[in-house]
Design an enzyme around this catalytic site. Structure first.
Site, PDB file in Angstrom:
ATOM      1  N   THR A 288       0.907  -1.294  -0.001  1.00 25.52           N
ATOM      2  CA  THR A 288       0.239  -0.604  -0.160  1.00 25.52           C
ATOM      3  C   THR A 288       0.890   1.241  -0.179  1.00 25.52           C
ATOM      4  O   THR A 288       2.270   1.343  -0.031  1.00 25.52           O
ATOM      5  CB  THR A 288      -0.881   0.080   1.689  1.00 25.52           C
ATOM      6  OG1 THR A 288      -1.631  -0.736   1.189  1.00 25.52           O
ATOM      7  CG2 THR A 288      -2.116   1.078   1.306  1.00 25.52           C
TER       8      THR A 288
ATOM      9  N   ASP B 114     -10.501  -7.895   1.624  1.00 18.13           N
ATOM     10  CA  ASP B 114     -10.568  -7.825   3.238  1.00 18.13           C
ATOM     11  C   ASP B 114     -11.729  -7.615   3.694  1.00 18.13           C
ATOM     12  O   ASP B 114     -11.620  -7.296   5.204  1.00 18.13           O
ATOM     13  CB  ASP B 114     -10.211  -6.015   3.059  1.00 18.13           C
ATOM     14  CG  ASP B 114      -8.636  -5.668   2.675  1.00 18.13           C
ATOM     15  OD1 ASP B 114      -7.865  -6.192   3.238  1.00 18.13           O
ATOM     16  OD2 ASP B 114      -8.091  -3.827   2.657  1.00 18.13           O
TER      17      ASP B 114
HETATM   18  O1  DON Z   1      -7.371  -1.899   3.332  1.00 19.53           O
HETATM   19  C1  DON Z   1      -6.383  -2.248   3.813  1.00 19.53           C
HETATM   20  O2  DON Z   1      -6.177  -2.212   5.258  1.00 19.53           O
HETATM   21  C2  DON Z   1      -5.931  -3.184   3.177  1.00 19.53           C
HETATM   22  N1  DON Z   1      -6.514  -3.564   1.987  1.00 19.53           N
HETATM   23  C3  DON Z   1      -4.080  -2.697   2.834  1.00 19.53           C
HETATM   24  C4  DON Z   1      -3.044  -3.230   2.322  1.00 19.53           C
HETATM   25  C5  DON Z   1      -1.891  -3.333   2.844  1.00 19.53           C
HETATM   26  O3  DON Z   1      -1.259  -1.889   3.314  1.00 19.53           O
HETATM   27  C6  DON Z   1      -0.866  -4.107   1.602  1.00 19.53           C
HETATM   28  N2  DON Z   1       0.593  -3.564   2.855  1.00 19.53           N
HETATM   29  N3  DON Z   1       1.040  -4.267   2.786  1.00 19.53           N
END
Ligand code: DON
Length: 559
Positions: free
Chosen positions: A369, A411
Site C-alpha cells: 500500500t 479485506d
Molecule cells: O485496507 C487495508 O487495510 C489493506 N487493503 C491495506 C493493504 C496493505 O497495506 C498492503 N500492504 N501490506
C-alpha cells in the site's frame, strides 16, 4: 575543496529555504513539504506546491504520479482514504474505499462445502472491488484544491507518456511479481514486456495510461466511471469472470466523512472512521496507554504495555468493526476513555500469556500500500493512504486503459472467522454485501496541539498499519524523538490473532527479547513493518521536517 563545495551547497539551500537531509536527519523546509514512497512522485507534489498549489493540489498530483511511477501500490484502480486538515482547523476525510460490486454476495468465495476457494479473493477479476481512487482524488481536488484537475494531472501525464528511468527497486518488484502479472495479457505485455524484464536504468513508458490520465484531465472522473474506460473495465471483468459492471462504476461515489478524533496527553489525534478500522483502533490503544508510565523506548516495560493495548484493540477490531453504513459499529464506546480504563485494569491484572477475548464495550508482511503526507506554506495538511491491496493488486491490467485493478475484496471476511491474506480474523460485521466497503486498516492521521499542526503520518502494511502509526506517534509525543528517528526506530506488532508478537529482526536487544520470552510472549521475527512517510511541524519555529522511511525507497522534498 570538498568542504568549500558543501558549504556552498548549504548556502544555496538555506537561501532557497530548504536544508538537505542527511542519512538520519529529517529534511527541513520552511514552507511546504511532500513525502511519498517514490521520489518522482514526491517531486510531482513539490512542482505543484511551487506552482502555487495548496496541500490538496500537491497531494492529488502525488497520488496520480504514484499511479504511474509506483504501480506496485500507487493506482487508479484501487482506493483509499485522504485526511485533509485545513489551516483554519477544519478536518475532512475523503473515503474513496473500493466497494463490493452489486452482484457480490456473502459466500462468493466459498465452494459448495463452505470451504474458501483458493486465491478467489486475491488473484483475478473476482478479487476486485469497484475502484474509488479517481473519484476520491477528483472530489478532493474539486472541493479543496486551487489549481484544478487538469493542472495537477500534468506531472503524471508527463511521466506516463515520456517515461521515467526504472529504479533498482522497481525492477526488483516487477521481477518478484512476475508470476502474478504473467497470468493476464495486458499486464504481461506492459509490465513484463512478454518476458523481457525491465532492467534498472531503462525507460518505462505507459502510453495507454497517459491517454487515460489525459481523458480524466479533460473530462473529470466521468471519463473513468462512464464511457470508454468504464466499458474497458467491465469488459475485462467479464473476460476473467469478475462481477464489476458499467452500472457499478456509474454508481460509485467517494464519500466525505467527519474524521475520528481522539485525545492523548494534550494532543488531538485526527484520523479516519469506518470503513477503516484505523482511527478507532489507534484511539482505543492511545486511550489505554494515556496514563501509563511506558518506560524507556523499546524496553521490556514499553513493549509489554503497548503490546497488551494492541491485543485488546485488535480483538475488538475483529468482532466489532465493519462498514458503518451497513452494520452498527460501536465507535463511541470503543473509543471512550471509560472503556479504555476497564481494559487497562485487565492488562495490569493479567499475565501476558493469558488468552484474551474481545471486550464488551459498555453494552507478513510487505508494504503493498502506500502513504504520502503533504504540508503547504499556509499550514494545510494532507495525510493519504491508498492501495491496490496486494502488490500489483489482482494482477489484471485493464486492456487499452493501462492501469491495474485491486484485490481489495480480500479485506472482507470471506468466511467469518477464517484469516485473510494478512492473517486478520474478522467477523460478521465485515461480511460481504453488495456495495458495502471492506474493512480497512489504513490509518492516515494528523496530530495537532492547541489548534496547531504537529504531525502528518501514515503507513502501508495491511493489518500492521495501525500499530506502526501508533509507534511513530508515541516516538514523537512520548519519547521526543525527531521525526526521522521516530520513523526509523525498530517496530513490533501484535494483532491478537494469530497469537504472536512480531519483532523487526535487527531492532531489539537480546536482554529485552529474553525478558519478553520469559514473560510468555510468542515471538516471531519479521523483516520490516510498514513504510511510514511523515511530516512533523516544529511547534516553536513552524519549520516542516519530513522523513521517508529507511525501510523503503521514498523521498521527502520541501521548499
Ligand atoms: O485496507 C487495508 O487495510 C489493506 N487493503 C491495506 C493493504 C496493505 O497495506 C498492503 N500492504 N501490506
Amino acid at each position: 575543496m570538498r568542504y568549500r563545495r558543501s558549504t556552498f551547497v548549504l548556502l544555496l539551500c538555506v537561501l532557497a529555504g530548504v536544508l538537505p537531509g542527511r542519512a538520519l536527519t529529517p529534511v527541513a523546509a520552511r514552507r511546504g513539504m511532500v513525502v511519498s514512497s517514490e521520489p518522482l512522485a514526491s517531486d510531482a507534489g513539490l512542482e505543484i506546491l511551487r506552482a502555487g498549489g495548496n496541500a490538496v493540489d500537491a497531494a492529488v498530483a502525488t497520488g496520480f504520479a504514484l499511479a504511474v511511477t509506483y504501480p506496485f501500490a500507487g493506482n487508479l484502480g484501487g482506493g483509499g482514504f485522504m485526511l485533509i486538515r485545513r489551516a483554519n482547523g477544519e478536518s475532512i476525510v475523503v473515503d474513496y474505499r473500493e466497494e463490493a460490486p452489486g452482484a457480490a454476495s456473502r459466500d462468493m468465495y466459498l465452494d459448495a462445502q463452505g470451504n474458501l476457494l483458493p486465491h478467489a479473493s486475491t488473484v483475478g477479476a473476482l478479487a476486485a472491488g469497484v475502484p474509488g481512487t479517481v473519484a476520491g482524488l477528483a472530489l478532493a481536488e474539486q472541493k479543496y484544491g486551487k489549481l484544478g484537475l487538469a493542472r495537477v494531472l500534468a506531472p503524471a501525464i508527463r511521466l506516463a507518456s515520456r517515461g521515467f528511468p526504472v529504479s533498482y527497486y522497481f525492477a526488483e518488484s516487477l521481477r518478484e511479481h512476475r508470476e502474478l502479472l504473467a497470468q493476464f495479457d495486458a499486464s504481461r505485455r506492459i509490465f513484463l514486456r512478454n518476458g523481457r524484464l525491465y532492467e534498472p536504468g531503462e525507460t518505462f513508458r505507459q502510453p495507454q495510461l497517459a491517454r487515460t490520465l489525459a481523458a480524466i484531465a479533460r473530462r473529470g472522473p466521468r471519463a473513468f466511471y462512464r464511457g470508454r474506460i468504464a466499458a474497458a473495465i467491465a469488459a475485462i471483468e467479464k473476460k476473467y469472470h469478475g462481477l464489476i459492471t458499467r452500472k457499478d462504476l456509474a454508481q460509485y461515489q467517494a464519500k466525505l466523512r467527519a474524521p475520528l478524533v481522539g485525545h492523548f496527553r494534550g494532543y488531538e489525534i485526527v484520523s479516519v472512521p469506518p470503513p477503516s478500522s484505523g482511527g478507532v483502533v489507534l484511539v482505543e490503544m492511545l486511550n489505554i496507554l494515556e496514563p501509563l508510565e511506558l518506560g524507556p523506548p523499546n524496553s521490556y516495560q514499553s513493549i509489554h504495555l503497548i503490546t497488551e493495548a494492541m491485543r485488546h484493540a485488535y480483538a475488538d477490531r475483529a468482532v466489532y468493526l465493519g462498514d458503518a453504513d451497513f452494520v452498527s459499529v460501536p465507535v463511541a464506546r470503543l473509543t471512550s476513555p471509560e472503556y479504555a480504563a476497564t481494559l487497562r485494569e485487565e492488562i495490569i491484572k493479567a499475565k501476558p500469556d493469558a488468552p484474551l477475548q474481545p471486550g464488551q464495550p459498555a453494552a507478513g508482511e510487505s508494504s503493498n500500500t502506500t502513504h504520502f503526507s503533504v504540508v503547504d506554506a499556509d499550514g494545510n495538511a494532507v495525510s493519504n493512504t491508498y492501495t491496490l491491496n496486494g502488490g500489483y493488486g489482482c494482477g489484471i491490467t485493464v486492456e487499452g486503459a493501462g492501469f491495474l485493478l485491486n484485490n481489495e475484496m480480500d479485506d472482507f471476511a470471506s468466511k467469518p472467522g477464517a484469516p485473510n491474506m494478512f492473517g486478520l480474523v474478522q467477523g460478521e460485521a465485515n461480511a460481504i454485501a453488495p456495495r458495502k466497503r471492506p474493512l480497512s486498516s489504513m490509518t492516515p492521521t494528523i496530530v495537532t496541539r492547541d489548534g496547531k499542526l504537529r504531525l502528518a503520518v501514515g503507513s502501508p502494511g495491511g493489518g500492521t498499519i495501525i500499530n506502526t502509526v501508533l509507534q511513530v506517534i508515541l516516538g514523537v509525543l512520548v519519547y521526543n524523538m525527531d521525526i526521522r528517528m521516530a520513523v526509523a526506530a525498530p517496530r513490533f506488532h501484535d494483532q491478537w490473532q494469530p497469537d504472536k508478537l512480531e519483532l523487526e529482526r535487527w531492532g531489539f536487544s537480546a536482554d529485552t527479547i529474553e525478558k519478553l520470552r520469559a514473560a510468555g510472549y510468542p515471538l516471531e521475527y519479521v523483516g520490516g513493518l510498514g513504510e511510514v512517510e511523515a511530516i512533523a511541524v516544529d511547534p516553536q519555529s513552524d519549520w516542516r521536517f519530513g522523513a521517508a522511511d529507511p525501510r523503503g525507497d521514498g523521498k521527502a522534498v520541501g521548499y
